[in-house]
Scaffold this motif. Structure first.
Motif, mmCIF file in Angstrom:
data_model
loop_
_atom_site.group_PDB
_atom_site.id
_atom_site.type_symbol
_atom_site.label_atom_id
_atom_site.label_comp_id
_atom_site.label_asym_id
_atom_site.label_seq_id
_atom_site.Cartn_x
_atom_site.Cartn_y
_atom_site.Cartn_z
ATOM 1 N N ILE A 122 37.224 35.578 33.980
ATOM 2 C CA ILE A 122 38.126 36.603 34.630
ATOM 3 C C ILE A 122 38.003 38.692 33.831
ATOM 4 N N GLU A 123 38.200 38.880 35.592
ATOM 5 C CA GLU A 123 38.602 40.254 35.115
ATOM 6 C C GLU A 123 40.148 41.160 35.200
ATOM 7 N N LEU A 124 40.389 41.476 34.580
ATOM 8 C CA LEU A 124 41.914 42.277 34.700
ATOM 9 C C LEU A 124 41.610 43.423 35.172
ATOM 10 N N LEU A 125 42.528 43.458 37.057
ATOM 11 C CA LEU A 125 42.507 44.938 37.269
ATOM 12 C C LEU A 125 43.707 45.704 37.422
ATOM 13 N N PRO A 126 43.252 46.929 36.635
ATOM 14 C CA PRO A 126 44.081 47.559 36.917
ATOM 15 C C PRO A 126 45.827 47.757 37.587
ATOM 16 N N ASN A 127 46.457 47.421 37.174
ATOM 17 C CA ASN A 127 47.380 47.129 38.615
ATOM 18 C C ASN A 127 46.923 46.183 39.667
ATOM 19 N N ARG A 128 46.293 45.874 39.542
ATOM 20 C CA ARG A 128 45.867 44.631 41.248
ATOM 21 C C ARG A 128 46.029 43.597 41.035
ATOM 22 N N GLY A 129 46.348 42.874 39.569
ATOM 23 C CA GLY A 129 46.297 41.710 38.598
ATOM 24 C C GLY A 129 44.532 41.771 38.199
ATOM 25 N N ALA A 130 43.682 39.803 38.760
ATOM 26 C CA ALA A 130 42.920 39.326 38.250
ATOM 27 C C ALA A 130 42.350 38.589 39.467
ATOM 28 N N ARG A 131 41.108 38.823 39.339
ATOM 29 C CA ARG A 131 40.218 37.994 39.749
ATOM 30 C C ARG A 131 39.233 37.363 39.051
ATOM 31 N N VAL A 132 38.060 36.067 39.863
ATOM 32 C CA VAL A 132 36.793 35.560 38.862
ATOM 33 C C VAL A 132 35.626 36.458 39.326
ATOM 34 N N LEU A 181 38.525 28.278 42.577
ATOM 35 C CA LEU A 181 38.316 30.045 42.173
ATOM 36 C C LEU A 181 37.050 30.181 43.027
ATOM 37 N N LEU A 182 36.618 30.853 43.123
ATOM 38 C CA LEU A 182 35.432 31.327 43.570
ATOM 39 C C LEU A 182 35.322 32.836 42.597
ATOM 40 N N PRO A 183 33.947 32.910 42.794
ATOM 41 C CA PRO A 183 33.374 34.299 42.085
ATOM 42 C C PRO A 183 33.669 35.634 43.054
ATOM 43 N N GLY A 184 34.627 36.438 42.585
ATOM 44 C CA GLY A 184 35.050 38.194 43.713
ATOM 45 C C GLY A 184 36.570 37.115 43.754
ATOM 46 N N GLU A 185 37.516 36.224 43.860
ATOM 47 C CA GLU A 185 38.282 35.643 44.533
ATOM 48 C C GLU A 185 38.799 36.092 43.824
#
Length: 227
Positions: free
Chosen positions: A61-71, A26-30
């Protein structure tokens, strides 16, 4: 990869995802696909989402409001700031270890050190990293300070993929081994001041290694955050 059967699923799932991040699957920003991970681990979305919350608190990771999560993308400033704290903690651990460590513990670390050198001579990078990590953890444990160890562990999780980069260059690998030789000599002499300084300086060569490996985002923090 085997299915997860343990009762405490969310922690096990969090560890598995952390491994994927550390090893570059899982890559940065993915963006993280919940469906793919649920299928891969054989779990429902509930423990997966709990695991993502845990990883967010650990800075992976960071949780994105209503958009899931990304590394999380690691910026150079973020890594430098983290290393500054880790270097201070690791230096303190070395100073404390010289006060509390037993002869048997020093002998055990010496044995790990010799094993690490053998991996270095054979150019076995991943086994080298594993033993290298055991050495640092052993010195931390010898500090006899639980709070220090907890703080260090939390910070280390955030940048594990930087510190143990698979694309270690020969020049930096050689310097790291020299650092460990000096580290071992200071520990065996119980020279707290010298060991503390060596440990503080030891992380410095990792920044460029990780940048070369494409692990650190070299753009400024603002542009990284907006991408």
């Amino acid at each position: 990869m085997t299915k997860i059967l343990q009762r405490n699923l969310y922690r096990e799932v969090a560890d598995r995802i952390g491994d994927l991040i550390e090893h570059g699957e899982l890559l940065p920003g993915e963006r993280i696909s919940e469906k793919q991970l649920c299928d891969r681990f054989g779990v429902s979305r509930t423990p997966l989402r709990e695991a993502l919350k845990v990883l967010a608190t650990e800075g992976l990771i960071e949780l994105l409001p209503n958009r899931g999560a990304r590394v999380v993308r690691l910026t150079l400033k973020n890594v430098k700031d983290t290393y500054d704290l880790m270097a201070a903690l690791e230096g303190l651990s070395g100073e404390l270890a010289c006060q509390y460590i037993s002869d048997a513990e020093i002998a055990a670390i010496r044995q790990l050190h010799d094993t690490m050198l053998e991996h270095y001579r054979n150019r076995d990078l991943m086994p080298y990293f594993q033993v290298n990590r055991q050495i640092h953890e052993s010195i931390l444990a010898a500090s006899n300070n639980d709070v220090l160890q907890e703080m260090y562990s939390n910070l280390s999780q955030r940048i594990k993929r930087v510190r143990y980069s698979k694309k270690m260059t020969e020049r930096y690998w050689s310097q790291a081994v020299k650092d460990h030789e000096n580290m071992m000599a200071a520990l065996e002499k119980r020279d707290s001041q010298l060991l503390g300084q060596i440990l503080r300086d030891h992380l410095c060569n990792k920044i460029e290694v990780a940048t070369l490996a494409g692990v650190i985002d070299t753009e400024d923090d603002k542009s990284a955050a907006n991408s």
